[in-house]
Design a protein around this motif. Structure first.
Motif, PDB file in Angstrom:
ATOM      1  N   LEU A 235       3.533 -24.551  11.232  1.00 14.00           N
ATOM      2  CA  LEU A 235       4.294 -24.606  12.476  1.00 14.00           C
ATOM      3  C   LEU A 235       4.067 -23.342  13.290  1.00 14.00           C
ATOM      4  CD1 LEU A 235       7.628 -26.036  11.044  1.00 14.00           C
ATOM      5  CD2 LEU A 235       6.040 -27.225  12.555  1.00 14.00           C
ATOM      6  N   PRO A 236       4.338 -23.391  14.591  1.00 11.51           N
ATOM      7  CA  PRO A 236       4.151 -22.192  15.418  1.00 11.51           C
ATOM      8  C   PRO A 236       5.153 -21.103  15.050  1.00 11.51           C
ATOM      9  CG  PRO A 236       5.262 -23.920  16.664  1.00 11.51           C
ATOM     10  CD  PRO A 236       4.808 -24.551  15.381  1.00 11.51           C
ATOM     11  N   VAL A 237       4.753 -19.856  15.252  1.00 15.56           N
ATOM     12  CA  VAL A 237       5.669 -18.731  15.037  1.00 15.56           C
ATOM     13  C   VAL A 237       6.430 -18.531  16.341  1.00 15.56           C
ATOM     14  CG1 VAL A 237       5.866 -16.300  14.406  1.00 15.56           C
ATOM     15  CG2 VAL A 237       4.063 -17.702  13.397  1.00 15.56           C
ATOM     16  N   PHE A 238       7.509 -19.287  16.506  1.00 19.10           N
ATOM     17  CA  PHE A 238       8.279 -19.213  17.759  1.00 19.10           C
ATOM     18  C   PHE A 238       9.763 -18.948  17.520  1.00 19.10           C
ATOM     19  CE2 PHE A 238       8.720 -24.190  18.116  1.00 19.10           C
ATOM     20  CZ  PHE A 238       9.271 -24.209  16.856  1.00 19.10           C
ATOM     21  N   CYS A 239      10.092 -18.504  16.325  1.00 21.56           N
ATOM     22  CA  CYS A 239      11.460 -18.079  16.023  1.00 21.56           C
ATOM     23  C   CYS A 239      11.388 -17.102  14.856  1.00 21.56           C
ATOM     24  CB  CYS A 239      12.356 -19.272  15.699  1.00 21.56           C
ATOM     25  SG  CYS A 239      11.822 -20.251  14.276  1.00 21.56           S
ATOM     26  N   GLY A 240      12.482 -16.403  14.620  1.00 16.28           N
ATOM     27  CA  GLY A 240      12.509 -15.424  13.544  1.00 16.28           C
ATOM     28  C   GLY A 240      12.001 -14.055  13.953  1.00 16.28           C
ATOM     29  N   LYS A 241      11.618 -13.928  15.231  1.00 15.64           N
ATOM     30  CA  LYS A 241      11.106 -12.638  15.737  1.00 15.64           C
ATOM     31  C   LYS A 241      12.053 -12.071  16.799  1.00 15.64           C
ATOM     32  CE  LYS A 241       7.046 -12.705  13.545  1.00 15.64           C
ATOM     33  NZ  LYS A 241       6.605 -11.635  12.622  1.00 15.64           N
ATOM     34  N   GLU A 242      13.339 -12.310  16.600  1.00 11.75           N
ATOM     35  CA  GLU A 242      14.302 -11.886  17.619  1.00 11.75           C
ATOM     36  C   GLU A 242      14.337 -10.368  17.799  1.00 11.75           C
ATOM     37  OE1 GLU A 242      15.081 -15.917  16.450  1.00 11.75           O
ATOM     38  OE2 GLU A 242      14.977 -14.110  15.216  1.00 11.75           O
ATOM     39  N   LYS A 243      14.163  -9.622  16.710  1.00  7.63           N
ATOM     40  CA  LYS A 243      14.172  -8.169  16.810  1.00  7.63           C
ATOM     41  C   LYS A 243      12.998  -7.676  17.654  1.00  7.63           C
ATOM     42  CE  LYS A 243      13.852  -3.916  14.092  1.00  7.63           C
ATOM     43  NZ  LYS A 243      13.513  -3.324  12.772  1.00  7.63           N
ATOM     44  N   GLU A 244      11.803  -8.205  17.387  1.00  4.44           N
ATOM     45  CA  GLU A 244      10.620  -7.819  18.153  1.00  4.44           C
ATOM     46  C   GLU A 244      10.763  -8.210  19.620  1.00  4.44           C
ATOM     47  OE1 GLU A 244      10.691  -9.333  15.288  1.00  4.44           O
ATOM     48  OE2 GLU A 244       9.055  -8.730  13.947  1.00  4.44           O
ATOM     49  N   LEU A 245      11.382  -9.372  19.851  1.00  5.93           N
ATOM     50  CA  LEU A 245      11.599  -9.833  21.219  1.00  5.93           C
ATOM     51  C   LEU A 245      12.525  -8.879  21.966  1.00  5.93           C
ATOM     52  CD1 LEU A 245      11.519 -11.794  23.570  1.00  5.93           C
ATOM     53  CD2 LEU A 245      13.210 -13.223  22.383  1.00  5.93           C
ATOM     54  N   LYS A 246      13.615  -8.496  21.337  1.00  3.60           N
ATOM     55  CA  LYS A 246      14.565  -7.577  21.968  1.00  3.60           C
ATOM     56  C   LYS A 246      13.900  -6.246  22.300  1.00  3.60           C
ATOM     57  CE  LYS A 246      19.120  -5.462  21.286  1.00  3.60           C
ATOM     58  NZ  LYS A 246      20.279  -5.326  20.355  1.00  3.60           N
ATOM     59  N   GLU A 247      13.088  -5.749  21.387  1.00  2.31           N
ATOM     60  CA  GLU A 247      12.399  -4.473  21.609  1.00  2.31           C
ATOM     61  C   GLU A 247      11.400  -4.592  22.756  1.00  2.31           C
ATOM     62  OE1 GLU A 247      10.696  -3.659  17.811  1.00  2.31           O
ATOM     63  OE2 GLU A 247      12.553  -2.805  16.967  1.00  2.31           O
TER      64      GLU A 247
ATOM     65  N   ILE B 215       1.817 -35.163  14.524  1.00  2.00           N
ATOM     66  CA  ILE B 215       2.072 -34.679  15.875  1.00  2.00           C
ATOM     67  C   ILE B 215       0.953 -33.715  16.240  1.00  2.00           C
ATOM     68  CG2 ILE B 215       3.642 -33.349  17.348  1.00  2.00           C
ATOM     69  CD1 ILE B 215       5.962 -34.429  15.709  1.00  2.00           C
ATOM     70  N   ILE B 216       0.163 -34.097  17.224  1.00  3.20           N
ATOM     71  CA  ILE B 216      -0.998 -33.307  17.626  1.00  3.20           C
ATOM     72  C   ILE B 216      -0.968 -33.086  19.142  1.00  3.20           C
ATOM     73  CG2 ILE B 216      -2.414 -34.176  15.728  1.00  3.20           C
ATOM     74  CD1 ILE B 216      -3.780 -36.044  17.765  1.00  3.20           C
ATOM     75  N   SER B 217      -1.841 -32.218  19.609  1.00  3.67           N
ATOM     76  CA  SER B 217      -1.951 -31.996  21.050  1.00  3.67           C
ATOM     77  C   SER B 217      -2.580 -33.211  21.724  1.00  3.67           C
ATOM     78  CB  SER B 217      -2.812 -30.761  21.322  1.00  3.67           C
ATOM     79  OG  SER B 217      -3.069 -30.634  22.711  1.00  3.67           O
ATOM     80  N   ASN B 218      -2.096 -33.518  22.902  1.00  3.69           N
ATOM     81  CA  ASN B 218      -2.718 -34.594  23.669  1.00  3.69           C
ATOM     82  C   ASN B 218      -4.183 -34.267  23.954  1.00  3.69           C
ATOM     83  OD1 ASN B 218      -2.546 -37.090  25.312  1.00  3.69           O
ATOM     84  ND2 ASN B 218      -2.929 -35.702  27.021  1.00  3.69           N
ATOM     85  N   LEU B 219      -4.503 -32.984  24.040  1.00  4.81           N
ATOM     86  CA  LEU B 219      -5.891 -32.571  24.237  1.00  4.81           C
ATOM     87  C   LEU B 219      -6.746 -32.985  23.046  1.00  4.81           C
ATOM     88  CD1 LEU B 219      -8.010 -30.978  25.884  1.00  4.81           C
ATOM     89  CD2 LEU B 219      -7.285 -28.931  24.616  1.00  4.81           C
ATOM     90  N   GLN B 220      -6.222 -32.815  21.845  1.00  2.83           N
ATOM     91  CA  GLN B 220      -6.951 -33.233  20.651  1.00  2.83           C
ATOM     92  C   GLN B 220      -7.144 -34.743  20.646  1.00  2.83           C
ATOM     93  OE1 GLN B 220      -5.392 -31.747  16.921  1.00  2.83           O
ATOM     94  NE2 GLN B 220      -6.445 -33.308  15.709  1.00  2.83           N
TER      95      GLN B 220
ATOM     96  N   TYR C 122       0.196 -23.941  21.022  1.00  7.01           N
ATOM     97  CA  TYR C 122       0.228 -24.434  19.645  1.00  7.01           C
ATOM     98  C   TYR C 122      -0.911 -25.419  19.400  1.00  7.01           C
ATOM     99  CZ  TYR C 122       1.865 -26.852  15.443  1.00  7.01           C
ATOM    100  OH  TYR C 122       1.950 -27.415  14.195  1.00  7.01           O
ATOM    101  N   GLY C 123      -1.222 -26.217  20.417  1.00 10.30           N
ATOM    102  CA  GLY C 123      -2.349 -27.139  20.300  1.00 10.30           C
ATOM    103  C   GLY C 123      -3.648 -26.398  20.038  1.00 10.30           C
TER     104      GLY C 123
ATOM    105  N   ARG D  75      12.929 -23.685  11.557  1.00  8.01           N
ATOM    106  CA  ARG D  75      11.735 -23.801  12.392  1.00  8.01           C
ATOM    107  C   ARG D  75      11.320 -25.255  12.549  1.00  8.01           C
ATOM    108  NH1 ARG D  75       7.732 -19.893  10.353  1.00  8.01           N
ATOM    109  NH2 ARG D  75       8.904 -18.479  11.701  1.00  8.01           N
ATOM    110  N   GLN D  76      11.406 -26.022  11.469  1.00  6.85           N
ATOM    111  CA  GLN D  76      11.024 -27.433  11.545  1.00  6.85           C
ATOM    112  C   GLN D  76      11.955 -28.206  12.467  1.00  6.85           C
ATOM    113  OE1 GLN D  76       8.362 -29.450   9.480  1.00  6.85           O
ATOM    114  NE2 GLN D  76       8.812 -30.164  11.525  1.00  6.85           N
ATOM    115  N   ALA D  77      13.256 -27.973  12.325  1.00  8.64           N
ATOM    116  CA  ALA D  77      14.228 -28.658  13.185  1.00  8.64           C
ATOM    117  C   ALA D  77      14.046 -28.248  14.643  1.00  8.64           C
ATOM    118  CB  ALA D  77      15.650 -28.348  12.717  1.00  8.64           C
TER     119      ALA D  77
END
Length: 507
Positions: free
Chosen positions: A4-16, A63-68, A118-119, A436-438
């Motif tokens: 899955l994409p790394v799009f959560c769990g990095k809240e500390k880095e985001l704040k910084e 679940i794939i990219s429409n481009l793929q 992500y695609g 992350r999955q949800a």
């Protein structure tokens, strides 16, 4: 499903990254803003949705990219364009260095949806990601390129639950940071709303701006037909910054600098570099005692349509070569705003604007009277005037993101409600894989494409993703809830058994 994409769990880095955001130093831009008479700015919007099409059975397809999907089915419809699309997604990473090597002053703003990024990861498109990384981090290229933030799943803000839209915005930031570095993210200052959709319901519009501010954005791109002056009239002069002011039912106010995208959505405007030709006919104007160079701004799909695919490259090179070091350069918005700030202009100096139809609403409702009164007023106005709408505005006036999509919006609302109840309210850590999955199902389900083409295969795609998300949350989080209840029961019985022993030992 795969990684899955790394799009959560990095809240500390985001704040910084947000806190680290620095001001642009004009002497590093290479543009002598004091000598120019006008300027133009272009943005390229890139997006492909994620769809359950990695297989023949809708209920089990990956679940794939429409481009793929297009690349795997080149003989169907317009899918033959897929290889050209791929080139379009990376070509600015070639054009910018080439023009810089010729001592020219290229400029471009880029808006890539999280779904598309992500695609690229799914498809192992290192050539595209490497090109974008060069634009984001190479010392010379990053001065010429401004990445714009957006909503990860390309969702339309007016009809997306408030808490979900914030998740989209933060997910895009964390994903961009994970791909190109959080230092690169700290240079992302502008926001590009998917479909140029701006909420006009007071509470949703306020939350929209509040989200952008909390996430560190300094300005937002808006379509001229989605906003109005406080008196309800259209904007008088569109080529200077404005101040988008949104007030909610309780009277709370949030405002952000707004850059006006003029005219409708037509790839020819950008494909033929029309903003620059329009800007050439403009001169500095007097504003707040300052002589300002007007800025003509446009955004268009960066890959879609024959003009963008075939005509844009040669026209872009032609205009950049002619505009470099000229009285009318092509610039990026944030450096333009930095110049105006250096002149002494502040956000409160810019003309106020608000989302469309709010003047009409506020004639019958006083901000501060509360949400109940607001809801009653909206219902009453709709009864009196069926054309009145609080669905927001977007790049087009002939598409509704709500009407006709009830069978999709129902499952979307159910999934959103479940995520809020079972994940957010329960305090599930964003570092957990189940979170992350949800989140993935939630954000993908709210992609605008499922509400663009009318009912049919695309709405079925959306409904299927909702089904999977609902099923996942109900299964995984109910199981965990039952396990926790069982543990609590054991601990309770254990404490009752041990209490006499503890009592006696303490004596």
């Amino acid at each position: 499903m795969g990684e899955l994409p790394v799009f959560c769990g990095k809240e500390k880095e985001l704040k910084e990254a947000i806190q680290k955001q620095e001001k642009i130093t004009l002497d590093t831009t290479g543009i002598d803003f004091e000598q120019i008479k006008s300027a133009a700015s272009i943005a390229l919007h890139m997006h492909q949705p994620l769809i359950p099409a990695g297989g023949t059975d809708l209920r089990s397809a990956r679940i794939i990219s429409n481009l793929q999907f297009m690349l795997e089915h080149l003989g169907e419809g317009d899918n033959h364009n897929a290889p050209v699309f791929q080139w379009c997604y990376q070509r600015m990473g070639k054009f910018i260095p080439e023009l810089l090597s010729q001592n020219k002053q290229p400029r471009v703003m880029l808006d890539y949806s999280g779904c598309l990024l992500y695609g690229f990861e799914q498809m192992r498109s290192r050539d595209i990601l490497d090109a974008l990384n060069t634009l984001a981090n190479d010392t010379a290229c990053r001065k010429a390129t401004e990445f714009l933030g957006t909503a990860w799943g390309h969702t339309v803000a007016p009809s997306t639950p408030i808490q979900d839209f914030r998740l989209h915005v933060e997910a895009w930031q964390q994903h961009f940071g994970s791909l190109f570095g959080f230092e690169a993210l700290s240079r992302v200052r502008g926001f590009s709303p998917p479909e140029m959709a701006l909420p006009n319901h007071p509470d949703v519009a306020y939350a929209f701006v509040r989200t952008l501010l909390d996430c560190g954005y300094k300005w937002v791109l808006v379509q001229e037909h989605t906003v109005e002056r406080p008196d309800g009239h259209p904007l008088s002069f569109k080529h200077i910054p404005h101040r988008l002011v949104c007030v909610n039912a309780n009277g709370e106010v949030a405002s952000i600098i707004a850059i006006i995208k003029t005219q409708g959505s037509d790839t020819k405007l950008v494909g033929q570099m029309q903003p620059w030709y329009e800007a050439k006919g403009l001169n500095r104007i007097q504003f707040c005692g300052k002589a300002l160079p007007p800025l003509v701004t446009q955004i268009a799909d960066g890959e879609n349509g024959g003009v963008m695919m075939n005509e844009f490259p040669s026209k872009y090179f032609e205009v950049i070569r002619e505009s470099s070091y000229s009285p009318t350069p092509v610039v990026n918005v944030s450096e333009y705003l930095a110049y105006l700030e250096q002149l002494g202009l502040k956000q409160e100096d810019y003309p106020p604007i608000q989302p469309i139809h709010q003047h009409y609403l506020f004639q019958k409702f006083e901000p501060g009277d509360g949400t109940r009164k607001l809801s009653e007023t909206i219902v009453k106005i709709k009864e009196e005037n069926p054309r009145f709408s609080m669905e927001g505005g977007s790049w087009t006036n002939n598409i509704s993101w709500v009407k006709g999509y009830g069978d999709l919006l129902g499952p979307m609302e159910r999934l959103s409600s479940l995520f809020y109840e079972k994940v957010l309210q329960k305090g599930i850590s964003s570092n957990e894989e189940k979170y992350r999955q949800a989140l993935f199902y939630l954000l993908v389900s709210e992609t605008s494409c499922f509400r663009y083409w009318g009912t049919g295969l695309w709405t079925e795609y959306g409904k299927e993703i909702c089904r999977r998300g609902i099923e996942f949350i109900e299964k995984i989080f109910r199981k965990n809830s039952s396990f926790i209840k069982t543990l609590r029961g054991y601990f309770k019985r254990f404490s009752l058994l041990c209490r006499p022993c503890l009592y006696h030992s303490s004596r």
